[in-house]
Design an enzyme around this catalytic site. Structure first.
Site, PDB file in Angstrom:
ATOM      1  N   GLY A 141       0.820  -1.205   0.000  1.00  0.00           N
ATOM      2  CA  GLY A 141       0.000   0.000   0.000  1.00  0.00           C
ATOM      3  C   GLY A 141       0.853   1.253   0.000  1.00  0.00           C
TER       4      GLY A 141
ATOM      5  N   GLY B  97       5.873   5.123  -8.397  1.00  0.00           N
ATOM      6  CA  GLY B  97       6.656   3.919  -8.664  1.00  0.00           C
ATOM      7  C   GLY B  97       5.740   2.709  -8.808  1.00  0.00           C
ATOM      8  CG  HIS B  98       3.498   1.211  -5.523  1.00  0.00           C
ATOM      9  ND1 HIS B  98       3.665   2.154  -4.547  1.00  0.00           N
ATOM     10  CD2 HIS B  98       4.040   0.066  -5.034  1.00  0.00           C
ATOM     11  CE1 HIS B  98       4.269   1.605  -3.505  1.00  0.00           C
ATOM     12  NE2 HIS B  98       4.518   0.352  -3.775  1.00  0.00           N
TER      13      HIS B  98
ATOM     14  N   GLY C 118       9.653  -4.254  -8.578  1.00  0.00           N
ATOM     15  CA  GLY C 118      10.529  -3.131  -8.928  1.00  0.00           C
ATOM     16  C   GLY C 118      12.000  -3.474  -8.721  1.00  0.00           C
TER      17      GLY C 118
ATOM     18  CG  LEU D 264       9.313   7.716  -7.073  1.00  0.00           C
ATOM     19  CD1 LEU D 264       7.912   7.744  -7.674  1.00  0.00           C
ATOM     20  CD2 LEU D 264       9.601   9.044  -6.414  1.00  0.00           C
TER      21      LEU D 264
END
Ligand code: PAF
Length: 286
Positions: A31, A36-37, A151, A188
């Protein structure tokens, strides 16, 4: 903008998954979603196309936090996370409770990450990667995706997830996606929000050090490390935990060819990680 289906339980997840046969990709998160997500979600979408299914999991996994770490204060922002998922066209969000993920209260069986799990981040956080791999294995087996996107920012995590999938014969393709950075280079991370304004300014030195190191790749290993250290040493507020130049699979120190430069440092009470690809060419000395 369609709101994604939200599944809170295994049963709701299975119902949602049973609705279609589409190829799916998953992005696992804790969460506090940021750009970035969002980039990982777009990567996941590109892998399966418009007819595929993109799943995001949101779960702050207690198993990967040790006593005294930031589990309690880890940022939680579910409504905002859902808005980001909706804006990015996510089909399904799986956001289980702790009891749903660990019905017995805790995990009875965990995944041993092996020797790499005890180095680098694992040296500072000895139980961390067993916690990460255990929840990743569970989430893979619950969501059954064709692809799982992680990532490169957490490069050791990505490497260990790949190794787990390989070693344990898991039929999921693990895909790495490039790190997204602020304008000044800072990678990030949900933990960046812990930084004060002064700390935030200093934090950019991490990516600057990596970039300087990478620029020296053609001069060899010693030059890469020397140039990166020179930047880090200008900032006494940065407590560097490690700066290493490894082969891409992190198995050993790199001497030539493709390699990975990884750094971890503390600023105040915040631990930051970053890494960059370095091409050492055929160089063998500095
Ligand atoms: O990278 C993260 O956010 C977490 O380690 C992950 C992969 C979601 C497992 O909890």
């Amino acid at each position: 903008m369609d709101v994604p289906v939200v599944a809170r339980t295994r049963a709701e997840l299975q119902d949602a998954l049973a609705e279609g046969e589409a190829e799916s990709s998953v992005v696992m998160t804790m969460g506090a979603l940021h750009d970035g997500h969002a980039a990982l979600i777009r990567h996941a979408r590109a892998l399966v196309g418009d007819t595929g299914h993109v799943i995001v999991t949101i779960f702050v996994n207690p198993l990967q936090f040790a006593e005294g770490e930031d589990f309690d204060r880890y940022p939680r922002a579910f409504e905002n996370d859902l808005n980001i998922c909706a804006a990015e066209g996510v089909d399904l969000v799986f956001a289980p409770t702790r009891a749903e993920m660990y019905p017995g209260g805790d995990a009875r069986v965990t995944v041993d990450p092996g020797p790499l799990g005890r180095e680098l981040e694992g040296a500072a956080r000895p139980t961390h990667f067993a916690g990460v791999l255990t929840v990743v294995a569970k989430l893979l087996n619950l969501t059954v995706p064709a692809y799982a996107v992680f990532g490169e920012k957490d490069y050791q995590q990505l490497t260990l997830v790949r190794r787990m999938a390989d070693d344990l014969e898991m039929p999921y393709e693990i895909v790495g996606a490039p790190t997204v950075r602020e304008a000044d280079g800072l990678a990030l991370s949900s933990r960046n929000r812990y930084l004060s304004a002064d700390e935030r300014a200093i934090a950019a030195a991490l990516s600057e050090a990596l970039a300087k190191g990478a620029e020296a790749g053609h001069l060899g290993r010693e030059a890469v490390l020397r140039d990166a250290v020179a930047v880090l040493e200008r900032h006494t507020e940065l407590l560097v935990d490690y700066l290493v130049l490894r082969t891409p699979d992190l198995a050993s120190d790199a001497a030539s060819g493709e390699s990975r430069l990884l750094v971890a440092a503390r600023i105040g009470s915040t631990r930051l990680l970053d890494n960059i690809a370095v091409d050492l060419g055929r160089a063998t000395s500095g």
